[in-house]
Design a protein around this motif. Structure first.
Motif, PDB file in Angstrom:
ATOM      1  N   MET A   1     -12.879 -30.482 -11.010  1.00  0.00           N
ATOM      2  CA  MET A   1     -13.229 -30.980 -12.335  1.00  0.00           C
ATOM      3  C   MET A   1     -14.574 -30.405 -12.738  1.00  0.00           C
ATOM      4  O   MET A   1     -15.521 -30.453 -11.972  1.00  0.00           O
ATOM      5  N   ILE A   2     -14.650 -29.827 -13.916  1.00  0.00           N
ATOM      6  CA  ILE A   2     -15.862 -29.151 -14.303  1.00  0.00           C
ATOM      7  C   ILE A   2     -16.276 -29.505 -15.728  1.00  0.00           C
ATOM      8  O   ILE A   2     -15.494 -30.024 -16.506  1.00  0.00           O
ATOM      9  N   PHE A   3     -17.508 -29.219 -16.034  1.00  0.00           N
ATOM     10  CA  PHE A   3     -18.030 -29.395 -17.378  1.00  0.00           C
ATOM     11  C   PHE A   3     -18.605 -28.081 -17.895  1.00  0.00           C
ATOM     12  O   PHE A   3     -19.433 -28.080 -18.773  1.00  0.00           O
ATOM     13  N   LEU A   4     -18.179 -26.960 -17.344  1.00  0.00           N
ATOM     14  CA  LEU A   4     -18.642 -25.649 -17.781  1.00  0.00           C
ATOM     15  C   LEU A   4     -17.707 -24.600 -17.230  1.00  0.00           C
ATOM     16  O   LEU A   4     -16.855 -24.887 -16.412  1.00  0.00           O
ATOM     17  N   LYS A   5     -17.849 -23.358 -17.692  1.00  0.00           N
ATOM     18  CA  LYS A   5     -17.038 -22.283 -17.125  1.00  0.00           C
ATOM     19  C   LYS A   5     -17.608 -21.899 -15.760  1.00  0.00           C
ATOM     20  O   LYS A   5     -18.746 -22.243 -15.420  1.00  0.00           O
ATOM     21  N   ARG A   6     -16.814 -21.181 -14.975  1.00  0.00           N
ATOM     22  CA  ARG A   6     -17.275 -20.740 -13.653  1.00  0.00           C
ATOM     23  C   ARG A   6     -18.377 -19.699 -13.802  1.00  0.00           C
ATOM     24  O   ARG A   6     -18.124 -18.604 -14.291  1.00  0.00           O
ATOM     25  N   PRO A   7     -19.592 -20.013 -13.379  1.00  0.00           N
ATOM     26  CA  PRO A   7     -20.684 -19.061 -13.566  1.00  0.00           C
ATOM     27  C   PRO A   7     -20.688 -17.940 -12.550  1.00  0.00           C
ATOM     28  O   PRO A   7     -21.463 -16.999 -12.678  1.00  0.00           O
ATOM     29  N   TRP A   8     -19.806 -18.003 -11.522  1.00  0.00           N
ATOM     30  CA  TRP A   8     -19.817 -16.977 -10.479  1.00  0.00           C
ATOM     31  C   TRP A   8     -18.602 -16.055 -10.562  1.00  0.00           C
ATOM     32  O   TRP A   8     -18.432 -15.177  -9.742  1.00  0.00           O
ATOM     33  N   GLY A   9     -17.725 -16.262 -11.548  1.00  0.00           N
ATOM     34  CA  GLY A   9     -16.559 -15.413 -11.666  1.00  0.00           C
ATOM     35  C   GLY A   9     -15.321 -16.066 -11.086  1.00  0.00           C
ATOM     36  O   GLY A   9     -15.150 -17.271 -11.166  1.00  0.00           O
ATOM     37  N   ILE A  19     -26.665 -24.764  -8.986  1.00  0.00           N
ATOM     38  CA  ILE A  19     -26.455 -24.305 -10.354  1.00  0.00           C
ATOM     39  C   ILE A  19     -27.642 -23.451 -10.802  1.00  0.00           C
ATOM     40  O   ILE A  19     -28.800 -23.758 -10.531  1.00  0.00           O
ATOM     41  N   ASP A  20     -27.349 -22.376 -11.512  1.00  0.00           N
ATOM     42  CA  ASP A  20     -28.384 -21.544 -12.109  1.00  0.00           C
ATOM     43  C   ASP A  20     -28.795 -22.173 -13.440  1.00  0.00           C
ATOM     44  O   ASP A  20     -28.167 -21.954 -14.477  1.00  0.00           O
ATOM     45  N   TRP A  21     -29.845 -22.957 -13.400  1.00  0.00           N
ATOM     46  CA  TRP A  21     -30.271 -23.675 -14.600  1.00  0.00           C
ATOM     47  C   TRP A  21     -30.912 -22.735 -15.617  1.00  0.00           C
ATOM     48  O   TRP A  21     -31.187 -23.129 -16.753  1.00  0.00           O
ATOM     49  N   GLY A  22     -31.142 -21.483 -15.252  1.00  0.00           N
ATOM     50  CA  GLY A  22     -31.656 -20.516 -16.199  1.00  0.00           C
ATOM     51  C   GLY A  22     -30.582 -19.955 -17.125  1.00  0.00           C
ATOM     52  O   GLY A  22     -30.896 -19.339 -18.148  1.00  0.00           O
ATOM     53  N   ASP A  23     -29.312 -20.165 -16.765  1.00  0.00           N
ATOM     54  CA  ASP A  23     -28.213 -19.711 -17.595  1.00  0.00           C
ATOM     55  C   ASP A  23     -28.022 -20.708 -18.730  1.00  0.00           C
ATOM     56  O   ASP A  23     -27.813 -21.898 -18.486  1.00  0.00           O
ATOM     57  N   PRO A  24     -28.070 -20.275 -20.002  1.00  0.00           N
ATOM     58  CA  PRO A  24     -27.959 -21.205 -21.126  1.00  0.00           C
ATOM     59  C   PRO A  24     -26.692 -22.054 -21.106  1.00  0.00           C
ATOM     60  O   PRO A  24     -26.698 -23.182 -21.609  1.00  0.00           O
ATOM     61  N   ILE A  25     -25.604 -21.538 -20.517  1.00  0.00           N
ATOM     62  CA  ILE A  25     -24.361 -22.303 -20.514  1.00  0.00           C
ATOM     63  C   ILE A  25     -24.475 -23.570 -19.668  1.00  0.00           C
ATOM     64  O   ILE A  25     -23.718 -24.517 -19.821  1.00  0.00           O
ATOM     65  N   ASN A  26     -25.442 -23.601 -18.752  1.00  0.00           N
ATOM     66  CA  ASN A  26     -25.611 -24.757 -17.876  1.00  0.00           C
ATOM     67  C   ASN A  26     -26.627 -25.769 -18.392  1.00  0.00           C
ATOM     68  O   ASN A  26     -26.865 -26.789 -17.761  1.00  0.00           O
ATOM     69  N   LYS A  28     -26.779 -28.075 -20.648  1.00  0.00           N
ATOM     70  CA  LYS A  28     -26.380 -29.456 -20.899  1.00  0.00           C
ATOM     71  C   LYS A  28     -25.389 -29.974 -19.859  1.00  0.00           C
ATOM     72  O   LYS A  28     -24.711 -30.983 -20.086  1.00  0.00           O
ATOM     73  N   LEU A  29     -25.304 -29.315 -18.727  1.00  0.00           N
ATOM     74  CA  LEU A  29     -24.358 -29.711 -17.689  1.00  0.00           C
ATOM     75  C   LEU A  29     -24.623 -31.137 -17.221  1.00  0.00           C
ATOM     76  O   LEU A  29     -25.762 -31.508 -16.950  1.00  0.00           O
TER      77      LEU A  29
END
Length: 218
Positions: A1-9, A19-26, A28-29
């Motif tokens: 169960m996730i609240f974002l896309k897979r940041p690692w591929g 989690i890479d909190w520097g990535d904008p997609i994360n 509001k995770l």
């Protein structure tokens, strides 16, 4: 169960992945249960915000996921529960839930009801937000009846992994459901989610209904 896309591929990280909190997609995770443990009775939140989800019931087993391990539910009483967490249960003007789900060809998924995620109020459903499917319709519900529905025939396909996303933005305002990347339907006037206190459930809805009879992965 996730609240974002897979940041690692395509492939899952190892246990303990941060989690890479520097990535904008994360930015509001709120929570991310990767399901990469492969054994045991708890799912750890890779966002390190929420408590681990704990197995309830006896019928959920580790199995093959979309990539790496996943969870196989048999539709009777198995689920995982996240203890009441303020960041999940407070009022949100925007919230999204996503999951990979799989149903074998032997299951008549078009005649079943399966709950993938439910932020409950005191264990009751239809109170905050939930992602589920009812027969051939995938639904992301806010409160007791603001539905964004992927009302398409055979929305959840048997014999393959399906990616489901539900999202609500009360400031736009718009609510959407995506099934395998295809926009199913929208609702034009969703309200903000209610502020509640209760566990979040993975694999069923509140009130112990809509137990998943299939597999879930992140």
């Amino acid at each position: 169960m996730i609240f974002l896309k897979r940041p690692w591929g395509q492939f899952k990280p190892t246990i303990g992945y941060g989690i890479d909190w520097g990535d904008p997609i994360n930015e509001k995770l709120m929570g991310y249960w990767v399901m990469n443990e492969g054994t045991g009775n708890v799912l750890f939140d890779s966002a390190r915000i929420c408590a681990p989800a704990t197995k309830i019931g006896t019928t959920t087993v580790w199995s093959n996921g979309m990539s790496g391990p996943g969870l196989r539910f048999d539709g009777t009483n198995g689920r995982y529960e996240v203890p009441a967490t303020p960041i999940l249960s407070r009022s949100h003007t925007q919230v999204s839930v996503a999951a990979w789900v799989f149903f074998p060809n032997t299951i008549d998924v078009e005649s079943t009801s399966d709950g993938y995620f439910d932020q409950t109020s005191g264990g009751s459903t239809n109170s905050c937000y939930q992602l589920f499917h009812l027969n051939t319709t995938v639904i992301f519900r806010q409160g007791a009846g603001t539905d964004a529905s992927g009302a398409v025939s055979n929305a959840v396909n048997r014999g393959r992994w399906n990616f489901l996303v539900g999202t609500i933005n009360s400031t736009t305002p718009r609510g959407c459901v995506y099934v395998n990347g295809v926009l199913g339907a929208t609702v034009s006037s969703p309200a903000a989610t209610a502020s509640v206190t209760g566990v979040a459930k993975i694999g069923s809805l509140g009130n112990d209904i809509f137990f998943v009879n299939g597999s879930i992965d992140s």
